[in-house]
Design an enzyme around this catalytic site. Structure first.
Site, mmCIF file in Angstrom:
data_model
loop_
_atom_site.group_PDB
_atom_site.id
_atom_site.type_symbol
_atom_site.label_atom_id
_atom_site.label_comp_id
_atom_site.label_asym_id
_atom_site.label_seq_id
_atom_site.Cartn_x
_atom_site.Cartn_y
_atom_site.Cartn_z
ATOM 1 N N ASN A 128 40.334 -18.567 -22.179
ATOM 2 C CA ASN A 128 39.963 -17.071 -22.018
ATOM 3 C C ASN A 128 41.405 -16.294 -21.733
ATOM 4 O O ASN A 128 41.984 -16.618 -20.782
ATOM 5 C CB ASN A 128 39.089 -16.988 -20.963
ATOM 6 N N CYS A 136 35.695 -15.628 -16.130
ATOM 7 C CA CYS A 136 35.557 -16.978 -16.316
ATOM 8 C C CYS A 136 35.403 -17.700 -14.901
ATOM 9 O O CYS A 136 35.045 -18.714 -14.727
ATOM 10 C CB CYS A 136 36.519 -17.589 -17.330
ATOM 11 N N HIS A 137 35.769 -16.797 -13.854
ATOM 12 C CA HIS A 137 35.860 -17.541 -12.427
ATOM 13 C C HIS A 137 34.463 -17.556 -11.864
ATOM 14 O O HIS A 137 34.123 -18.377 -10.968
ATOM 15 C CB HIS A 137 36.612 -16.656 -11.399
ATOM 16 N N GLU A 163 34.336 -11.042 -4.312
ATOM 17 C CA GLU A 163 32.760 -10.753 -4.962
ATOM 18 C C GLU A 163 31.764 -10.711 -3.967
ATOM 19 O O GLU A 163 30.947 -9.975 -3.804
ATOM 20 C CB GLU A 163 32.540 -11.287 -6.387
#
Length: 169
Positions: A128, A136-137, A163
């Site tokens: 990516n 992708c994390h 997040e």
């Protein structure tokens, strides 16, 4: 013409690489976003043009994300990158909601691949070119363990914590 700039972030200095685009907000489509020491990350090449102004809109979205006031991105991606399989995996990454995680096996299932394709999914995720923007994390091991992040597991943990913190606030 390939354009680039760098911006500071909680992950370290981000290298943004893009191309002029008549359809992108701000006039630049993002081709790559990488962090220092990233496995397979972009490096500035001869012939590239440094142009911070070309990335004003992209940088503003990234800063808003890191500040917790943005949960998604409206950044246009430069076209033509990746194999068909990689693009299917990357599209599945973009559908993972902010503050949630999926396993590699769940990504395989979402793209219609067999559970045997988990390793191939991991390889596609590792390729990516748009860290953070293409999240992708948010992909973790089946056991819930943090695994495989080309920007380093400490950055993966930082993004997931960011997040979760902003989602809970």
């Amino acid at each position: 013409m390939t354009l680039y700039t760098t911006i500071d972030s909680p992950l370290g200095e981000l290298l943004l690489v893009g191309e002029k685009s008549a359809t992108a907000r701000g006039g630049t489509a993002l081709a790559s976003l990488s962090v220092p020491g990233q496995k397979g990350g972009a490096t500035v090449q001869d012939g590239w043009t440094r142009d911070a102004e070309a990335f004003t809109t992209i940088a503003a979205e990234l800063r808003a994300y890191f500040a917790g006031s943005r949960t998604g991105f409206g950044i246009e991606h430069a076209a033509g990158r990746g194999t068909d399989f990689q693009r299917r995996v990357w599209k599945a990454l973009e559908a993972i909601p902010y503050g949630t995680t999926l396993s590699y096996g769940e990504i395989a299932a979402r793209i219609g691949a067999s559970r045997m394709a988990v390793r191939s999914v991991g390889t596609a995720i590792g390729a990516n070119p748009l860290l953070v923007v293409r999240p992708c994390h948010r992909v973790i091991g089946a056991s819930g363990a943090l695994t495989g992040y080309s920007g380093g597991l400490e950055r993966k943990r930082l993004l997931l914590d960011l997040e979760n913190h902003h989602q809970a606030a």
